[in-house]
Write an enzyme that holds these catalytic residues in place. Structure first.
Site, PDB file in Angstrom:
ATOM      1  N   MET A  52     -11.030 -32.564  13.330  1.00 20.36           N
ATOM      2  CA  MET A  52     -10.408 -33.417  14.347  1.00 20.36           C
ATOM      3  C   MET A  52     -11.459 -34.159  15.164  1.00 20.36           C
ATOM      4  O   MET A  52     -11.258 -35.306  15.558  1.00 20.36           O
ATOM      5  CB  MET A  52      -9.495 -32.597  15.263  1.00 20.36           C
ATOM      6  CG  MET A  52      -8.279 -32.032  14.552  1.00 20.36           C
ATOM      7  SD  MET A  52      -7.315 -33.271  13.645  1.00 20.36           S
ATOM      8  CE  MET A  52      -6.833 -34.358  14.966  1.00 20.36           C
ATOM      9  N   GLU A  53     -12.606 -33.536  15.388  1.00 23.42           N
ATOM     10  CA  GLU A  53     -13.678 -34.198  16.125  1.00 23.42           C
ATOM     11  C   GLU A  53     -14.242 -35.371  15.326  1.00 23.42           C
ATOM     12  O   GLU A  53     -14.499 -36.444  15.888  1.00 23.42           O
ATOM     13  CB  GLU A  53     -14.781 -33.187  16.475  1.00 23.42           C
ATOM     14  CG  GLU A  53     -14.400 -32.213  17.562  1.00 23.42           C
ATOM     15  CD  GLU A  53     -13.383 -31.137  17.187  1.00 23.42           C
ATOM     16  OE1 GLU A  53     -12.893 -30.446  18.102  1.00 23.42           O
ATOM     17  OE2 GLU A  53     -13.072 -30.967  15.982  1.00 23.42           O
TER      18      GLU A  53
ATOM     19  N   ASP B 163     -11.802 -53.586  20.510  1.00 15.57           N
ATOM     20  CA  ASP B 163     -11.805 -54.000  21.910  1.00 15.57           C
ATOM     21  C   ASP B 163     -12.887 -55.039  22.195  1.00 15.57           C
ATOM     22  O   ASP B 163     -12.656 -55.993  22.932  1.00 15.57           O
ATOM     23  CB  ASP B 163     -12.013 -52.786  22.820  1.00 15.57           C
ATOM     24  CG  ASP B 163     -12.058 -53.175  24.288  1.00 15.57           C
ATOM     25  OD1 ASP B 163     -11.089 -53.823  24.759  1.00 15.57           O
ATOM     26  OD2 ASP B 163     -13.054 -52.858  24.963  1.00 15.57           O
TER      27      ASP B 163
END
Length: 172
Positions: free
Chosen positions: A126-127, A141
């Site tokens: 998950m990391e 972004d």
């Protein structure tokens, strides 16, 4: 009204899901009895964009600054904060996090790859996945003012080593 106790949820392989208890409720897995072993995970994803936007990134001319360096740092920070973002993840003392971002003219875009290492009772998949996800989002972004049609694709676990389930490598 009394709740009915459902059977544990199983995957296609027939193994019960570890984050669901016998009543079908979410739970954090108890890893207190598991031995601390070295565990690693590698994840990957892609940010697909126009050739012009990729050229802007690789030339260092993006208005918000160095896109790749910023995304690398964001990915590392995200890996360290995974347990704050994913509710049932254990907080881990990570021993290593690397985030590599390679511009790829054939996509065109960037290939983002994260490798995470820990010595502990639970894995770091998950990391690694969180590091890749946040690095990809950071690239988006930083270039969204130039190109809104950028796509984040193919985020997946590439490899996992260590723990009870052993070695996993994604098929090509």
């Amino acid at each position: 009204m009394a709740r009915k106790s459902p059977k544990p949820t199983s995957s296609k392989a027939g193994t019960a899901l570890t984050h669901i208890d016998a009543r079908g409720e979410a739970r954090m897995v108890d890893v207190s009895e598991k031995p601390a072993t070295e565990r690693t995970a590698v994840a990957e994803g892609r940010v697909v964009m126009s050739k012009a936007t990729l050229a802007l990134i690789t030339s260092g001319q993006a208005k918000k600054g160095d896109v790749l360096a910023t995304a690398r740092i964001a990915g590392i920070m995200a890996a360290k904060r995974t347990s704050e973002l994913i509710p049932l993840c254990h907080p881990l003392a990570l021993s290593k996090v690397t985030v590599d971002i390679d511009p790829d003219a054939k996509l065109p875009g960037c290939v983002v790859r994260a490798a995470v290492k820990v010595t502990g009772p639970t894995g770091v998949e998950m990391e690694a996945l969180t590091a890749v996800s946040v690095a990809c989002l950071t690239i988006y972004d930083m270039i969204k003012a130039v190109e809104r049609g950028v796509r984040i694709e193919g985020i997946h676990l590439v490899e996992k080593v260590g723990g009870k389930s052993g070695h996993y490598r994604a098929g090509k």
